[in-house]
Design an enzyme around this catalytic site. Structure first.
Site, PDB file in Angstrom:
ATOM      1  N   HIS A 340      -3.308 -10.573   3.126  1.00 59.62           N
ATOM      2  CA  HIS A 340      -3.661  -9.158   2.936  1.00 59.62           C
ATOM      3  C   HIS A 340      -2.745  -8.179   3.658  1.00 59.62           C
ATOM      4  CE1 HIS A 340      -7.631  -9.747   0.977  1.00 59.62           C
ATOM      5  NE2 HIS A 340      -7.620 -10.863   1.673  1.00 59.62           N
ATOM      6  N   LYS A 528      -9.422   6.800   4.657  1.00 60.01           N
ATOM      7  CA  LYS A 528      -9.066   5.394   4.874  1.00 60.01           C
ATOM      8  C   LYS A 528      -8.847   5.223   6.365  1.00 60.01           C
ATOM      9  CE  LYS A 528      -5.394   6.073   2.111  1.00 60.01           C
ATOM     10  NZ  LYS A 528      -5.283   4.956   1.191  1.00 60.01           N
ATOM     11  N   ARG A 529      -8.659   3.960   6.844  1.00 59.28           N
ATOM     12  CA  ARG A 529      -8.331   3.784   8.254  1.00 59.28           C
ATOM     13  C   ARG A 529      -7.106   4.622   8.621  1.00 59.28           C
ATOM     14  NH1 ARG A 529     -11.329  -0.083  11.358  1.00 59.28           N
ATOM     15  NH2 ARG A 529      -9.761   0.184  12.971  1.00 59.28           N
ATOM     16  N   LYS A 534       0.020   4.332   6.782  1.00 61.49           N
ATOM     17  CA  LYS A 534      -0.680   5.025   5.700  1.00 61.49           C
ATOM     18  C   LYS A 534      -0.295   6.509   5.649  1.00 61.49           C
ATOM     19  CE  LYS A 534      -4.704   1.907   5.949  1.00 61.49           C
ATOM     20  NZ  LYS A 534      -4.825   1.274   4.623  1.00 61.49           N
ATOM     21  N   THR A 636      -7.522  -0.225  -2.106  1.00 63.44           N
ATOM     22  CA  THR A 636      -8.624  -0.316  -3.053  1.00 63.44           C
ATOM     23  C   THR A 636      -9.273   1.055  -3.211  1.00 63.44           C
ATOM     24  OG1 THR A 636      -9.905  -1.179  -1.193  1.00 63.44           O
ATOM     25  CG2 THR A 636      -9.191  -2.768  -2.848  1.00 63.44           C
ATOM     26  N   LYS A 640     -10.905   3.328  -6.493  1.00 63.42           N
ATOM     27  CA  LYS A 640     -12.200   4.014  -6.524  1.00 63.42           C
ATOM     28  C   LYS A 640     -12.023   5.475  -6.965  1.00 63.42           C
ATOM     29  CE  LYS A 640     -13.511   0.934  -2.814  1.00 63.42           C
ATOM     30  NZ  LYS A 640     -13.439   0.718  -1.365  1.00 63.42           N
TER      31      LYS A 640
HETATM   32  C1  26V Z   1      -6.032  -7.990  10.731  1.00 66.14           C
HETATM   33  C2  26V Z   1      -6.282  -8.152  12.037  1.00 66.14           C
HETATM   34  C3  26V Z   1      -5.181  -8.452  12.898  1.00 66.14           C
HETATM   35  C4  26V Z   1      -5.460  -8.433  14.274  1.00 66.14           C
HETATM   36  C5  26V Z   1      -6.832  -8.447  14.770  1.00 66.14           C
HETATM   37  C6  26V Z   1      -7.905  -8.176  13.901  1.00 66.14           C
HETATM   38  C7  26V Z   1      -7.581  -8.023  12.495  1.00 66.14           C
HETATM   39  C8  26V Z   1      -8.590  -7.733  11.629  1.00 66.14           C
HETATM   40  C9  26V Z   1      -8.326  -7.571  10.309  1.00 66.14           C
HETATM   41  C10 26V Z   1      -7.043  -7.680   9.871  1.00 66.14           C
HETATM   42  C11 26V Z   1      -6.823  -7.510   8.432  1.00 66.14           C
HETATM   43  C12 26V Z   1      -5.775  -6.549   8.136  1.00 66.14           C
HETATM   44  C13 26V Z   1      -5.404  -6.718   6.761  1.00 66.14           C
HETATM   45  C14 26V Z   1      -6.122  -5.788   5.835  1.00 66.14           C
HETATM   46  O1  26V Z   1      -7.185  -5.265   6.055  1.00 66.14           O
HETATM   47  N1  26V Z   1      -5.477  -5.605   4.732  1.00 66.14           N
HETATM   48  C15 26V Z   1      -5.920  -4.741   3.685  1.00 66.14           C
HETATM   49  O2  26V Z   1      -6.535  -5.553   2.711  1.00 66.14           O
HETATM   50  C16 26V Z   1      -6.992  -4.798   1.597  1.00 66.14           C
HETATM   51  C17 26V Z   1      -7.705  -5.739   0.687  1.00 66.14           C
HETATM   52  O3  26V Z   1      -6.814  -6.674   0.165  1.00 66.14           O
HETATM   53  C18 26V Z   1      -5.804  -4.126   0.922  1.00 66.14           C
HETATM   54  O4  26V Z   1      -6.278  -3.347  -0.133  1.00 66.14           O
HETATM   55  C19 26V Z   1      -5.073  -3.246   1.917  1.00 66.14           C
HETATM   56  O5  26V Z   1      -3.899  -2.727   1.318  1.00 66.14           O
HETATM   57  C20 26V Z   1      -4.695  -4.049   3.133  1.00 66.14           C
HETATM   58  O6  26V Z   1      -4.150  -3.212   4.133  1.00 66.14           O
END
Ligand code: 26V
Length: 790
Positions: A340, A528-529, A534, A636, A640
């Site tokens: 992701h 968004k975050r 971003k 995503t 929406k």
């Molecule tokens: C990464 C990490 C890394 C360090 C510690 C905790 C933590 C927690 C979550 C994540 C996930 C980051 C990746 C993420 O959220 N990606 C997003 O995924 C969406 C669904 O596929 C996508 O639409 C977004 O573009 C993407 O940024």
């Protein structure tokens, strides 16, 4: 099914048993609890039936492992999917209860940071609604993602106490607990499942989201004879350590910090999940596990559950007595993995020593996986040490979780075409050369049931009136709207629906913030975050540019705009918090300036979550999707907005590329560097922001405002943003894309000046949004990766 009159008697009765309150004295929360509890009554039978059906037919089932799930509220969804929403609405109305007030009393289940967790929730909805045997496996965090408040222009975090009140949707299954073993001295932790029903849309399917909670194991240290103060302290210490495991969701989705507790959470999730799955399979289908890969599929949502690979190996070898080769064959055919993010700082890697001491047996297995994989590489690429070192699972004293996930699974996918391309050509290029057949794309999607039908009932009604209800089951049927896109009568109705949503949002904002917005202005939204990549900062800079232009020339012919922002910053993400502060500062400056005659307003809405998104997105005219090309895996939110008829201003990044393909260039506003160009920028180091700063006066004026005292703050609050933007190679190419972004906004102005063209574009976006339903995505996963059937 209850009749309306039965509903009317059932509710006060349940209210009394559950909360001890009469209808007159009950709070909205009480009434919510009573209704939700009644809905529970309807679910039980279908749930049991569904489970029995899957087991009896020996259907292959998929388990979606995710460290985050972000479902939001459930009552309205459940009522609708059970097809009892309308009868209850009417019954409540006759009891003098406002349906919306009641459903709004539900706390969001916010067990996720953002896109990744929300995607998991959309997937569960689609699995159930397509009648597919698929379940979620996650952690029941006592505290979900923090609540955000803005105090003195800055984000402060407060705990999200979502379990303070009884959680009606969960079923504690104490009898199905399993023991998760950590290395000495920690020992075993009891994992107790809480099951949440996932109800399909009008199809009698009820799947399960199983969330695990950590508890001390039964009878732990209860020795009354020798129970001195020291023992008591030790017991409490151990108890609080155990309970900390499922206490809190990590609020950072950016930096992998290598925290011990996070690793404990990850192993806790996969070990509990796999043990319970294996136990279930053995119980229902016999002790022979050699066909496990035909019985179940395990999907890992990013690398957070990647320890599922060595854990499944451990179970198959140590507990089931299989040899390595057989166990490996089963494991790799069972597990599939989605990536992701390509941001290097978010790629998980764990220090060898940390895994070794916490999970000695798991480390042994990872070590063996690595040895065998490297030996295989050596056969194929003899002497190519560089390649082998780059691909190894263990290197530089770290376990690289993405490498483990690729090696240990049969399928690796990205979440949009562009992202999957980047994985193959860049991030995982060597793995792609090695095993190209593993790699594939699954473009993300969103559930049109929540994001259109529920969030925007007015629009859903208009669509159904125009093309019939088929789109609910077959979202591609939305294309039947295309012939109406240019139809004046349809456009007027579409405009009226949008206007109504904008007024509702303006009311909400007025009640909460006492800020009056012009509902006829363009609602220009970025929610968004908050992340550097971003580029909320780019958006803020162009607002500064427009404001300056308007100040210099108050007669400027622009369409009035309302800029709406929302989003949380990771608590330790300094720059993101500065960006929030800048936006809030701009809102103070601009909203109070009478010289610009209310032509511009800026607002930052606190505590962005699923429920707030459901209010904001239907009211948007313009959707800002402006990440640095190549960095946003998919997005995503972009889908929406599109589905609700907003026009995207976006870079060629993530799924924006596919949105453009779907709607055509006239119905989207694309700008900026392409992914190829941004990559070249980073590689050659030729894109110095100072060059742009020196060349473009507009850039200079805006960037300078960050430090020259023009903004209403004391001191040098925004110097860090200034330094960030001008630091060579540091920023996310905000200044490189600035001029193109301004030009894109003039294209937006032009489009919105032309009423028929604007509503035609909005209608086309809605009509082409069917392919971004998660029903399409899940169908692709089911056929292409999991091999499961309705
Ligand atoms: C990464 C990490 C890394 C360090 C510690 C905790 C933590 C927690 C979550 C994540 C996930 C980051 C990746 C993420 O959220 N990606 C997003 O995924 C969406 C669904 O596929 C996508 O639409 C977004 O573009 C993407 O940024």
């Amino acid at each position: 099914m209850l009749t309306k009159d039965e509903c009317k008697t059932a509710l006060p009765k349940r209210l009394l048993t559950l909360t001890g309150a009469s209808l007159e004295e009950a709070s909205a929360a009480d009434k919510y609890a009573a209704l939700a509890s009644l809905v529970r009554d309807y679910i039980g039978q279908s749930w049991v039936d569904t489970t029995r059906r899957y087991d009896n037919q020996r259907q292959k089932q998929v388990y979606y492992f995710s460290i985050e799930f972000l479902p939001g509220r459930l009552l309205d969804t459940n009522l609708r999917n059970l097809d009892i929403r309308e009868v209850w609405r009417e019954a409540l109305a006759e009891l003098g209860i406002d349906y919306t007030e009641l459903t709004n009393a539900e706390q969001d289940a916010g067990l996720g940071n953002g896109g990744l967790g929300r995607l998991a929730a959309c997937f569960l909805d689609s699995l159930a609604s397509l009648g597919l045997p698929g379940h979620g496996c996650g952690i029941r965090y006592t505290y979900g993602l923090f609540e955000q408040a803005i105090v003195d222009g800055m984000q402060v975090e407060k705990p999200d106490t979502w379990l303070k009140e009884l959680n009606i949707w969960e079923y504690r299954k104490a009898g199905k607990a399993v023991l998760v073993k950590f290395g000495p001295p920690l020992g075993g932790v009891k994992a107790v499942p809480y099951d949440i029903p996932v109800i399909g849309f009008d199809n009698r399917t009820v799947n399960t989201l199983r969330l695990w909670s950590a508890e001390v194991r039964d009878g732990f240290n209860v020795n009354y004879s020798s129970f001195g103060p020291d023992d008591y302290r030790k017991l409490l210490e151990y108890k609080s350590w155990v309970e900390s495991i499922s206490q809190i969701l990590y609020p950072d989705d950016r930096y992998e910090e290598g925290r011990q507790l996070r690793l404990v959470q990850e192993y806790f999730l996969v070990s509990a999940g796999l043990q319970s799955i294996v136990r279930h399979i053995k119980r229902k289908q016999g002790p022979d596990l050699s066909h496990l890969a035909d019985q179940i599929a395990i999907h890992i949502n990013d690398t957070h559950p990647a320890l599922a690979i060595p854990e499944l190996m451990r179970i198959l070898m140590d507990e089931e007595g299989l040899g390595w080769d057989k166990a490996w064959d089963i494991t790799t055919h069972t597990i599939s993995y989605t990536n992701h993010t390509v941001l290097p700082e978010a790629l998980e890697k764990w220090p060898v020593g940390q895994i070794q001491s916490l999970l000695p047996r798991i480390y042994e297995i990872i070590h063996e996986i690595n040895e065998r994989f490297c030996a295989q590489l050596w056969q194929r690429y003899p002497g190519d040490w560089g390649r082998i070192a780059a691909m190894a699972v263990i290197g530089d004293c770290f376990v690289k979780m993405a490498h483990l996930a690729i090696v240990g699974s049969h399928s690796v996918n990205g979440v949009a075409e562009l992202h999957s391309q980047i994985l193959q050509s860049d991030l995982f290029s060597r793995f792609y050369q090695h095993t190209p057949q593993k790699f594939n794309n699954k473009t993300n999607g969103i559930t049109h049931r929540r994001w259109l039908l529920s969030a925007n009932p007015g629009l859903a009604g208009l669509i159904t009136d125009t093309i019939g209800p088929g789109w609910l089951q077959r979202p591609n049927d939305l294309e039947k709207l295309l012939p109406f896109a240019a139809d004046t009568a349809f456009q007027q109705k579409l405009a009226a629906v949008k206007q109504e949503r904008k007024e509702a949002l303006a009311n909400y904002i007025f009640n909460k913030y006492r800020l009056a917005l012009d509902p006829h202005s363009l609602f220009d939204v970025q929610v968004k975050r908050i992340h550097a990549y971003k580029r909320q900062l780019l958006n803020a800079l162009r607002i500064m540019e427009l404001y300056q232009r308007l100040k210099a020339n108050p007669g400027l012919d622009i369409l009035p705009r309302t800029f709406i922002f929302a989003g949380k910053a990771a608590p330790g993400y300094y720059l993101a918090k500065k960006i929030i502060q800048l936006i809030v500062t701009l809102s103070k400056q601009i909203n109070n300036d009478t010289a610009i005659q209310d032509k511009l307003k800026v607002i930052f809405l606190e505590n962005y979550n699923v429920s707030l998104a459901e209010r904001i997105i239907p009211a948007a005219d313009i959707s800002e999707q402006i990440s640095t090309a190549g960095k946003e895996a998919s997005g995503t939110g972009n889908m929406k907005f599109m589905m609700n008829g907003a026009i995207t201003v976006g870079t060629l990044d993530g799924a924006n590329v596919e949105i453009r393909e779907a709607v055509g260039d006239e119905n989207i506003v694309i700008f900026g560097l392409t992914a190829g160009e941004t990559a070249a920028c980073y590689q050659t180091g030729r894109c110095n922001p100072l060059t742009i700063y020196n060349q473009d006066e507009r850039v200079r004026n805006c960037v300078n405002q960050l430090i020259d005292g023009s903004l209403p703050v004391f001191g040098d609050e925004f110097r860090p943003l200034y330094d960030y933007l001008l630091h060579p190679g540091g920023a996310f190419l905000e200044l490189q894309d600035f001029a193109a972004y301004l030009e894109a906004q003039t294209r937006i102005d032009r489009l919105f000046h032309d009423n028929p063209a604007r509503w035609q574009a909005a209608a086309t976006n809605i009509a082409r949004s069917g392919r971004f339903s998660s029903d399409r995505t899940i169908t692709e996963y089911a056929n292409g990766i999991w091999h499961i059937h309705p």
